[in-house]
Design a protein around this motif. Structure first.
Motif, mmCIF file in Angstrom:
data_model
loop_
_atom_site.group_PDB
_atom_site.id
_atom_site.type_symbol
_atom_site.label_atom_id
_atom_site.label_comp_id
_atom_site.label_asym_id
_atom_site.label_seq_id
_atom_site.Cartn_x
_atom_site.Cartn_y
_atom_site.Cartn_z
ATOM 1 N N UNK A 25 45.573 25.390 46.814
ATOM 2 C CA UNK A 25 45.042 26.556 46.332
ATOM 3 C C UNK A 25 45.216 27.672 46.801
ATOM 4 N N UNK A 26 45.144 29.051 46.982
ATOM 5 C CA UNK A 26 45.297 30.608 46.944
ATOM 6 C C UNK A 26 44.736 31.938 46.793
ATOM 7 N N UNK A 27 44.326 32.157 47.843
ATOM 8 C CA UNK A 27 43.364 33.226 48.041
ATOM 9 C C UNK A 27 43.886 34.652 47.274
ATOM 10 N N UNK A 28 42.911 35.520 46.719
ATOM 11 C CA UNK A 28 43.740 36.658 46.140
ATOM 12 C C UNK A 28 42.918 37.468 46.095
ATOM 13 N N UNK A 29 43.859 38.630 46.058
ATOM 14 C CA UNK A 29 42.833 39.564 45.981
ATOM 15 C C UNK A 29 43.325 40.898 44.612
ATOM 16 N N UNK A 30 42.422 40.615 43.649
ATOM 17 C CA UNK A 30 42.201 41.333 42.280
ATOM 18 C C UNK A 30 41.366 42.508 42.152
ATOM 19 N N UNK A 31 42.051 43.825 42.104
ATOM 20 C CA UNK A 31 41.879 45.483 41.431
ATOM 21 C C UNK A 31 41.504 45.357 40.191
ATOM 22 N N UNK A 32 40.256 45.890 41.245
ATOM 23 C CA UNK A 32 39.408 45.952 38.802
ATOM 24 C C UNK A 32 39.026 47.539 39.014
ATOM 25 N N UNK A 33 39.069 48.507 37.685
ATOM 26 C CA UNK A 33 38.779 49.622 37.460
ATOM 27 C C UNK A 33 37.646 49.485 36.551
ATOM 28 N N UNK A 34 36.453 50.639 37.188
ATOM 29 C CA UNK A 34 35.035 50.054 36.390
ATOM 30 C C UNK A 34 34.175 48.466 36.029
ATOM 31 N N UNK A 35 34.125 48.049 36.951
ATOM 32 C CA UNK A 35 33.119 46.924 37.556
ATOM 33 C C UNK A 35 32.446 46.715 38.677
ATOM 34 N N UNK A 36 31.637 46.350 38.357
ATOM 35 C CA UNK A 36 31.182 46.932 40.169
ATOM 36 C C UNK A 36 31.089 45.704 40.836
ATOM 37 N N UNK A 37 30.894 46.279 42.274
ATOM 38 C CA UNK A 37 31.033 45.331 43.544
ATOM 39 C C UNK A 37 29.956 43.865 43.411
ATOM 40 N N UNK A 38 29.224 43.859 42.137
ATOM 41 C CA UNK A 38 27.282 42.590 42.272
ATOM 42 C C UNK A 38 27.762 41.777 41.871
ATOM 43 N N UNK A 39 28.744 40.744 42.060
ATOM 44 C CA UNK A 39 29.234 39.093 42.086
ATOM 45 C C UNK A 39 27.990 38.720 40.840
ATOM 46 N N UNK A 40 27.111 39.436 40.806
ATOM 47 C CA UNK A 40 26.009 38.727 39.209
ATOM 48 C C UNK A 40 26.499 39.258 38.057
ATOM 49 N N UNK A 41 27.498 39.929 38.242
ATOM 50 C CA UNK A 41 27.559 41.060 37.380
ATOM 51 C C UNK A 41 29.100 41.289 36.710
ATOM 52 N N UNK A 42 30.096 40.803 37.377
ATOM 53 C CA UNK A 42 31.553 40.035 37.858
ATOM 54 C C UNK A 42 32.427 38.571 37.525
ATOM 55 N N UNK A 43 32.669 38.128 36.357
ATOM 56 C CA UNK A 43 33.132 37.174 36.440
ATOM 57 C C UNK A 43 34.203 36.734 36.184
ATOM 58 N N UNK A 44 35.681 35.976 36.816
ATOM 59 C CA UNK A 44 37.147 35.649 36.125
ATOM 60 C C UNK A 44 36.882 34.528 36.074
ATOM 61 N N UNK A 45 38.146 34.164 35.430
ATOM 62 C CA UNK A 45 38.522 32.490 34.622
ATOM 63 C C UNK A 45 39.927 32.498 35.043
ATOM 64 N N UNK A 46 40.352 31.272 35.262
ATOM 65 C CA UNK A 46 42.088 31.437 35.404
ATOM 66 C C UNK A 46 42.341 30.033 35.046
ATOM 67 N N UNK A 47 42.861 30.353 33.605
ATOM 68 C CA UNK A 47 43.771 28.957 33.291
ATOM 69 C C UNK A 47 41.758 28.498 33.087
ATOM 70 N N UNK A 48 41.127 28.239 32.208
ATOM 71 C CA UNK A 48 39.552 28.269 32.256
ATOM 72 C C UNK A 48 38.723 27.641 33.136
ATOM 73 N N UNK A 49 38.986 28.076 34.710
ATOM 74 C CA UNK A 49 38.555 27.140 35.405
ATOM 75 C C UNK A 49 37.574 28.954 35.731
ATOM 76 N N UNK A 50 36.174 28.870 35.743
ATOM 77 C CA UNK A 50 35.818 29.542 37.011
ATOM 78 C C UNK A 50 35.790 29.832 37.979
ATOM 79 N N UNK A 51 36.584 30.752 38.484
ATOM 80 C CA UNK A 51 36.892 31.666 40.066
ATOM 81 C C UNK A 51 35.242 32.089 40.834
ATOM 82 N N UNK A 52 35.502 31.420 41.917
ATOM 83 C CA UNK A 52 34.307 32.116 42.583
ATOM 84 C C UNK A 52 35.103 32.991 43.789
ATOM 85 N N UNK A 53 34.100 34.186 43.894
ATOM 86 C CA UNK A 53 33.919 35.369 44.427
ATOM 87 C C UNK A 53 33.487 35.447 45.687
#
Length: 180
Positions: A25-53
């Motif tokens: 496992x690896x904890x990473x930081x992702x810098x995003x332009x134009x996204x809110x910090x509300x985790x209900x409005x942002x979702x991430x996937x890597x290799x078709x696996x959902x990532x938990x914010x």
């Protein structure tokens, strides 16, 4: 919902760190332009696996730049993976992808080295087969090889299981090939 001209762009700017070993496992930081910090409005996937914010921060209320902390799960297959993001803006989900964003590295294994001998002056070309080689990147100084205690300067990785090296000059005798 009609939004007219979009005031900002949804974009994955960067990811750090960008690599992890196989099955770790690896904890990473992702810098995003134009996204809110509300985790209900942002979702991430890597290799078709959902990532938990696990954390999100910004110093801007206009949603221009946010930094998200996520945990990449332990992935069993080496390679490069795309990072995909969906953001809900004004009731509409928008997507962005950072291609080749994250690399999973296999352990370095040498199976066959040919030829097994050469002149003390070096200069002969060796073919090495095995696994965990990273082809196509001559800019990054990630792979280091030594024959005995002498550093190999010319490395050409042609596939994830094959590379060519030019033997440096050295000391007579049998020496180990050491890689990291």
């Amino acid at each position: 919902i009609y939004r007219g001209a979009r005031p900002d762009t949804i974009l994955i700017d960067s990811l750090t760190p960008r690599r992890a070993p196989v099955n770790k496992k690896q904890v990473v930081k992702i810098a995003v332009q134009g996204a809110p910090v509300d985790s209900n409005r942002v979702r991430f996937w890597l290799a078709d696996q959902a990532l938990e914010v696990t954390d999100a921060s910004t110093n801007d209320e206009l949603e221009r730049l946010a930094i998200f902390t996520v945990e990449i799960p332990a992935l069993p297959i080496a390679g490069q993976y795309d990072l995909r993001m969906s953001v809900k803006k004004s009731g509409v989900w928008q997507s962005s992808t950072l291609y080749g964003a994250f690399s999973i590295d296999a352990p370095l294994i040498f199976d066959v080295i040919k030829p097994l001998w050469g002149p003390v002056t070096g200069g002969n070309r060796l073919t090495i087969t095995g696994s965990g080689f990273e082809p196509g990147n001559t800019v990054m100084g990630g792979l280091q090889l030594k024959i005995g205690s002498v550093l190999v300067n010319q490395i050409e990785v042609v596939a994830s299981n094959k590379m060519y090296i030019t033997a440096p000059s050295g000391v007579p005798g049998v020496h180990k090939l050491i890689g990291k």
